[in-house]
Design an enzyme around this catalytic site. Sequence first.
Site, mmCIF file in Angstrom:
data_model
loop_
_atom_site.group_PDB
_atom_site.id
_atom_site.type_symbol
_atom_site.label_atom_id
_atom_site.label_comp_id
_atom_site.label_asym_id
_atom_site.label_seq_id
_atom_site.Cartn_x
_atom_site.Cartn_y
_atom_site.Cartn_z
ATOM 1 N N LYS A 1 0.930 -1.118 0.105
ATOM 2 C CA LYS A 1 -0.023 0.111 -0.148
ATOM 3 C C LYS A 1 0.825 1.225 -0.022
ATOM 4 C CE LYS A 1 -2.583 3.341 1.841
ATOM 5 N NZ LYS A 1 -2.049 4.727 1.711
ATOM 6 N N GLU B 1 8.825 1.874 11.450
ATOM 7 C CA GLU B 1 9.683 3.185 11.158
ATOM 8 C C GLU B 1 9.121 4.439 11.156
ATOM 9 O OE1 GLU B 1 12.413 5.628 8.263
ATOM 10 O OE2 GLU B 1 12.285 3.372 7.644
ATOM 11 N N CYS C 1 12.625 11.359 7.894
ATOM 12 C CA CYS C 1 12.456 11.001 9.312
ATOM 13 C C CYS C 1 13.902 11.260 9.987
ATOM 14 C CB CYS C 1 11.982 9.624 9.592
ATOM 15 S SG CYS C 1 12.896 8.263 8.533
ATOM 16 N N GLU D 1 8.124 16.424 15.379
ATOM 17 C CA GLU D 1 8.611 16.276 14.020
ATOM 18 C C GLU D 1 8.086 17.261 13.096
ATOM 19 O OE1 GLU D 1 9.998 12.563 11.277
ATOM 20 O OE2 GLU D 1 7.772 12.813 11.869
#
Length: 492
Positions: free
Chosen positions: A177, A252, A286, A387
Amino acid sequence: MSMTISRLQAMIGGRWRDGSGPEYATEYPHDQRVVSHLRAATEADVDEAVQAAEQARQRPSWAGLRHHERASLLYRVANGIRDRAEELAQLQRLDNGKPIQECRALVASAAGTFQFFGAAAETWEETITPARGDYLTMSLHEPLGVVGAITPWNSPIASEAQKLAPALAAGCAVVLKPAEITPRCAIELARICEQAGIPAGIVSVLPGRGAVVGDALVRHPLVKRIAFTGGTRVGLGIQRLAAEKLMPTSLELGGKSPTIVMPDADLDHAVAGVLYGIFSSSGQACIAGSRAFVHESIYDAFKSRLLEGVRRLRVGDPALESTQVGPLVSLFHRETVERYVMEGVADGGRLLAGGARPEGAPYARGSYYLPTVIEGVSNEARLCREEIFGPVLALLPWSDEEDLVARCNDNPYGLAAGVWTRDFRSAWRLGARLQTGTVWVNTYKVFSISTPFSGVKMSGYGQEKGRLGILQYTNQKSLYWGLNETPIAWAD
């Protein structure tokens, strides 16, 4: 590459067809032009793909392959990616607006990933364990079954290869996906897998909304593992659902990575590394080094060189070979980044660079945002704790190493960190104390498929990459072979 609008189809259970859901379009972040139309997949499409995968993985054409035979298929996929390298790089550029040089590097990485895990499959060895009785013992690994892979929009082709390749090397089937807004490379990877001879049904690609396709994948009873890269909030939701099935996952997730500049650092190397660590990919990574802790004795000199470097960065059209910083992935995402910066200023931060949209006709329609540097914010400020996923660097002075380590670790995330120093003792000492999955010393944001990658704390868990990454997609089974000449004495 032509800007002709493409009509995309999904690969569902061995068939190229439209998804059963609503039609939607993807846009080029440089100017918001529509570049593709496709129909989203639905829960019914997920079920069709998973059922087909479960059947396909058990057929002799896949389950009966020896390790070296499966490896040869992965080598063909690697070569297929290389044969279409420039086309794939341009497709990723149109999907997410990354500068073309970065896109080429990610395509090369994807090819290398398939080659590496092909080699891992070809050299796979099982273990005969030390006997502790009148029997022979061995440990075997068997494929888990159908795997669900969910990938992000920032580096699609590399992320997809890092999940597809080890799962296929282990003998699993994969339902992939991709991020809703960046489906192209995943679709083309499925085509390359098909052309390489991977049997129908082993690889499906279902574009669409995570809340529909991703949720259905995680919940499906035949899916035996989820490999996910993306936001922490979504990852937590996946883990809750996976717990109900006792299903293994690898997650992750986000990061808020610190980079430490020691007083003895080579400033030319440190400045270049910090610039690359936060502003390449427009900060949409990230592992972006978004908190720079600089020793107070060199703070002013470092800041001066850093700002000069920021002024030289080439922001612009990702199709141009010279571009270093492209647009953010969408107008909506740019607004999110802007809110973080405005809040950081309201918290007492001082803008040293950026903090605005670039002016001029080349940027007018795109989701551009200037590389931004802020000082004067506290490590406790939201700007330094969450973040942002954009080109925003917080510059923070430090003087005491104990306090430095405490501040670096005082964050929900633990994905990566950087240390710039000439003293190997300092690097070793700090590297051991930083709570993170990866530490770069005198470099940043470099990767090797042969080296495991993982996070700690809210950055996730489970490993990708590395030769043993293939084992993440297997069940371990023990066999005992009796060697006794007489019956078991207990039964006498």
